[in-house]
Design an enzyme around this catalytic site. Structure first.
Site, PDB file in Angstrom:
ATOM      1  N   TYR A 176     -36.822 -26.354  20.171  1.00 52.50           N
ATOM      2  CA  TYR A 176     -36.081 -27.515  20.684  1.00 52.50           C
ATOM      3  C   TYR A 176     -34.579 -27.341  20.444  1.00 52.50           C
ATOM      4  O   TYR A 176     -33.758 -27.561  21.349  1.00 52.50           O
ATOM      5  CB  TYR A 176     -36.593 -28.771  19.975  1.00 52.50           C
ATOM      6  CG  TYR A 176     -35.885 -30.054  20.332  1.00 52.50           C
ATOM      7  CD1 TYR A 176     -36.123 -30.696  21.538  1.00 52.50           C
ATOM      8  CD2 TYR A 176     -34.980 -30.636  19.451  1.00 52.50           C
ATOM      9  CE1 TYR A 176     -35.487 -31.885  21.854  1.00 52.50           C
ATOM     10  CE2 TYR A 176     -34.344 -31.824  19.754  1.00 52.50           C
ATOM     11  CZ  TYR A 176     -34.596 -32.442  20.960  1.00 52.50           C
ATOM     12  OH  TYR A 176     -33.959 -33.619  21.269  1.00 52.50           O
TER      13      TYR A 176
ATOM     14  N   LYS B 203     -31.728 -27.044  23.329  1.00 52.04           N
ATOM     15  CA  LYS B 203     -30.599 -27.981  23.398  1.00 52.04           C
ATOM     16  C   LYS B 203     -29.279 -27.226  23.323  1.00 52.04           C
ATOM     17  O   LYS B 203     -28.291 -27.586  23.982  1.00 52.04           O
ATOM     18  CB  LYS B 203     -30.709 -29.012  22.271  1.00 52.04           C
ATOM     19  CG  LYS B 203     -31.745 -30.089  22.555  1.00 52.04           C
ATOM     20  CD  LYS B 203     -31.283 -30.989  23.699  1.00 52.04           C
ATOM     21  CE  LYS B 203     -32.315 -31.990  24.159  1.00 52.04           C
ATOM     22  NZ  LYS B 203     -31.882 -32.719  25.357  1.00 52.04           N
TER      23      LYS B 203
END
Lengths: 325, 325
Positions: free
Chosen positions: A149, A153
């Protein structure tokens, strides 16, 4: 002014939409159209002054995203994401939505040509940082994510900076603190328990605490998050230069301090409902997250944090009372 | 041991292949097969001990890259890239090769399944860093690229770290200094003049210097680059933890110092062939690059720099004399 919210059915996206529908404006500008997009239809309706179009689909499909920008919204909020726990469990899905989906949006904007230059507000995360940390993470601290994640990002941040530098749009990335108190049911984010240990006891339910009491973390309320998004959409971006992504201001508290705030607002019985159930997977993920920040650039740019943690808990209690049963 | 070199027709890739074909080994291991891939066929032939397969194609095509790993090479060197100047001029091509091509390789390896776990050596660049700089860039300095090439290389680093962390392969990323002296004709890299101001005067030709004499930069020779690649392919990676990308050791010199080294090796006449022709585009790109480093992690891991700049120039003179006319 026309707006597009991608991720409008999510907790923050929906609250952002409701704020805009209520005020009828974004900064000084009247809003007349809002497209609300998500993987499921958002429960939003037009007002007297704002025509709402609800759309649903999958941003891992380029054509779907292309269709969202053909009417050239002035401001685009991109909040859609696979959350940290799910992105760690489903490698393909995390990259398809968090990386490819973001790139599809940026490419869709670019494909509109040089006379289209919207403001793009991208929600990033403090998961772009990875251990070992300094005591307070500054704005020049290395972004070395330790989860899929966080990597996804961060790739979105690099693309946002580069597309902005090349003049394809006017991007601002905001690294949200962990949002508490999330209403409703737990989601798949590894950070979900930070809300659970407040929300569940307030509802008279037990909550599991998977980490130690001395774990510190960085928090903001849903209202603060909406404030960050609105400010990012309306601020003067010239001051940001080429580094368009900012760590948002938050509150740094240990779990013990969070529980003391809960005690202050809701008493000993509420705190007693928090059960210590160590979870090694969550502990490892959370250990890879930073705990405290010095978000000087964001503060200088006018972003503001919540005043204190009891205020966050009281706001959640008000929201719950206001919510339709 | 089976090897794959992607980018084998390039200056460094070809030199790496020639080194392996000459020694017949990689570290302590005999090599029996080498696949040499590039966008054009590399001019390499089998030896008595190593079967060379030359392939060409486009790494922006997933199926092409899939076909490179079906025979499960033990070590994969990924050197293919669109260079900085061209990636800045051709946005789509830069992302297609530097970002998508790299991801295609990583996905092709992952698609082979959990019983395949090759060493992957990825060439990154000091262009992952962006101004403002500290005097010497340390291993924890923020990676904030200011070019599309730098952003693409940094995305490759993030993917390499994440795929390695997830156990899909054993990755090492090496951020190469600017390689001097590049033989042959100028390429489209914005850094090309750093070689040109040595190579052209040694060949009796004039060379253009587009930046000021006080610009400092970070250099390594082609031989040092091959040494980095071989070491990255054979080192113990356990010491690297989850941060798999290292700034390689180099030499920090100003343009004035480079010209003094040229004077020491080749005399005043050679230096007089360097003509000052300021170029604002190149000056801007180079101003966004760092100048000096403290590559402590790489030094601790056993990577070694060139001894001094005159050695680099003399090695180029030897190479040129050895080359077929």
């Amino acid at each position: 002014m026309k707006l597009l919210i991608i991720g409008a059915a999510g907790m923050v996206g929906r609250r952002l939409a409701e704020n805009i529908l209520k005020t009828g404006t974004l900064g000084a500008h009247p809003v007349d159209a809002l497209t609300a997009f998500d993987v499921v239809p958002a429960d939003l309706a037009s007002t007297d002054s704002i025509a709402v179009t609800v759309k649903s689909g999958d941003i891992s499909d380029q054509a779907t995203v292309d269709g969202l920008v053909t009417d050239r919204p002035d401001v685009i909020f991109h909040l859609a994401a696979i959350v940290s726990g799910e992105a760690e469990a489903d490698f393909d899905k995390g990259y398809a939505i968090n990386m490819d989906g973001t790139r599809h949006l940026f490419e869709a904007i670019r494909a509109q040509g040089p006379d289209y230059h919207p403001r793009v507000v991208y929600t990033s995360s403090i998961a772009v940082f990875g251990a070992p940390f300094e005591e307070k993470i500054t704005d020049t601290f290395l972004t070395a994510p330790m989860t899929s994640y966080g990597a996804q990002k961060m790739i979105g941040e690099l693309l946002l900076n580069d597309y902005t530098r090349k003049g394809f749009f006017d991007g601002v990335g905001i690294r949200l603190p962990t949002i508490v108190v999330r209403p409703g049911k737990p989601n798949k984010a590894a950070s979900g328990f930070f809300s659970g240990i407040i929300r569940e006891p307030l509802a008279g339910l037990d909550a599991e605490l998977p980490v130690e009491d001395d774990v510190r973390h960085w928090f903001a309320s849903p209202d603060a998050a909406v404030g960050f998004l609105l400010h990012a959409a309306t601020m003067d971006t010239a001051q940001l230069g080429v580094r368009r992504c900012l760590t948002m201001p938050g509150l740094c508290l240990s779990i013990a301090e969070v529980l003391e705030a809960l005690r202050e607002v809701a008493g000993d019985d509420a705190v007693a409902r928090v059960k210590r159930v160590p979870n090694e997977t969550i502990r490892t993920i959370v250990a890879g997250w930073p705990q405290d920040f010095a978000p000087d650039r964001a503060l200088a740019a006018g972003f503001t944090a919540d005043p204190d943690f009891p205020s966050i808990i009281r706001a959640h209690i008000r929201d719950t009372a206001d919510a339709p049963s």
